[in-house]
Design a protein around this motif. Structure first.
Motif, mmCIF file in Angstrom:
data_model
loop_
_atom_site.group_PDB
_atom_site.id
_atom_site.type_symbol
_atom_site.label_atom_id
_atom_site.label_comp_id
_atom_site.label_asym_id
_atom_site.label_seq_id
_atom_site.Cartn_x
_atom_site.Cartn_y
_atom_site.Cartn_z
ATOM 1 N N LEU A 49 0.857 -1.435 -0.005
ATOM 2 C CA LEU A 49 -0.071 0.038 -0.020
ATOM 3 C C LEU A 49 0.814 1.247 -0.044
ATOM 4 N N ILE A 50 2.132 1.150 0.644
ATOM 5 C CA ILE A 50 3.032 2.250 0.804
ATOM 6 C C ILE A 50 3.707 2.688 -0.624
ATOM 7 N N GLN A 51 3.898 1.670 -1.242
ATOM 8 C CA GLN A 51 4.571 1.557 -2.624
ATOM 9 C C GLN A 51 3.617 2.249 -3.778
ATOM 10 N N LYS A 52 2.166 1.797 -3.544
ATOM 11 C CA LYS A 52 1.128 2.739 -4.399
ATOM 12 C C LYS A 52 0.922 4.038 -3.838
ATOM 13 N N ALA A 53 1.062 4.630 -2.617
ATOM 14 C CA ALA A 53 0.974 5.681 -2.131
ATOM 15 C C ALA A 53 2.217 6.449 -2.610
ATOM 16 N N LEU A 54 3.469 5.869 -2.577
ATOM 17 C CA LEU A 54 4.730 6.499 -3.264
ATOM 18 C C LEU A 54 4.562 7.049 -4.467
ATOM 19 N N HIS A 55 3.881 5.907 -5.308
ATOM 20 C CA HIS A 55 3.738 6.367 -6.729
ATOM 21 C C HIS A 55 2.941 7.484 -6.946
#
Length: 273
Positions: free
Chosen positions: A218-224
């Protein structure tokens, strides 16, 4: 009585640590504001022959690189190599001993602190959440934001759903007297704050450090979402976080040991590989 005495001793020790931290802040050298302030022309970040030492301990030695607007520059290397120091210096947490750091072609020493802070957003591995509601913790990124803007930032940071599931939703208190969030949840709140701030330069220091596999996804999606169109300096140890970066800098013993894209560095068969 002995147990009480031991408890008082522990309590006094905690107080002493608190006083020491407050003293450290009160006696810090203030950053001098420029006599003739200048504003950055764009969101580029450039280091020119930068050397830096904590007290007498050298950390960085003649570091030079440039991150162009809209690109991602990843910093990798062993612990203690100086990666976090690079990010801190970009935001002028300290002044360098030699060399120069430029934001938008302007030396950071010539940019007013308020302007510099408006241009830079941070997401560190250990983010501060204040004893306040979740809504106000996110609004720290932009004090004038409406609730709808706060909620949109939370959706982009992949934390809207878990916030809505809390007893009081966005009005839930965080910290002592309220709820305690997991490391991954707190990290997503910090990302929502950075998304709401919408600064052109993003500094990411181990943004997935305390996340379990589900939170990391989920954090990777937010970082994107956060990185879209921004100049990003990203410190990471996870390969998945850095392999799509426009440029990877391998920091070793305070110097840039290698520089290139993921595929270029793999082909060189050096430290990165």
């Amino acid at each position: 009585p002995v147990l009480k005495l031991l408890w008082i001793g522990s309590f006094l020790n905690q107080n002493n640590m608190g006083v020491q931290k407050i003293d450290d802040i009160l006696y810090m050298d203030e950053i001098e504001e420029p006599d003739i302030p200048r504003h950055p022309k764009d969101a580029s970040v450039e280091f020119r022959n930068v050397s830096f030492a904590y007290d007498t301990t050298p950390i960085l030695k003649a570091i030079s690189f440039i991150s162009h607007p809209g690109t991602i520059t990843a910093l990798v290397g062993p612990s203690g190599a100086g990666k976090s120091t690079v990010a801190m210096l970009a935001a002028r947490f300290w002044d360098v001993q030699s060399g120069e750091i430029l934001i938008g072609g302007v030396p950071v020493k010539e940019i007013p602190t308020s302007v510099l802070m408006d241009n830079v957003a941070f997401v560190f591995q250990d983010n501060m959440l204040f004893f306040d509601t979740i809504e106000e913790n996110i609004r720290m990124g932009n004090k004038t934001a409406t609730f709808e803007e706060v909620a949109r930032a939370a959706c982009a940071a992949q934390c809207h759903e878990f916030i809505e599931s809390l007893p009081n939703g966005y009005q839930t208190l965080v910290g002592e007297g309220g709820i305690y969030l997991s490391g991954g949840e707190a990290q997503r709140i910090a990302l929502a704050r950075a998304i709401l701030k919408d600064s052109p330069i993003i500094l990411l220091d181990e943004a997935t450090a305390f996340a379990d596999p589900e939170n990391e996804h989920l954090i990777q999606k937010a970082l994107h979402e956060l990185r879209k169109g921004k100049t990003v300096l990203m410190i990471a140890h996870h390969l998945t976080s850095v392999q799509d970066a426009d440029k990877i800098l391998v920091i070793a013993q305070g110097k840039i040991a290698e520089e290139g894209t993921h595929s270029e560095l793999i082909a060189r068969n050096g430290i990165y590989n």
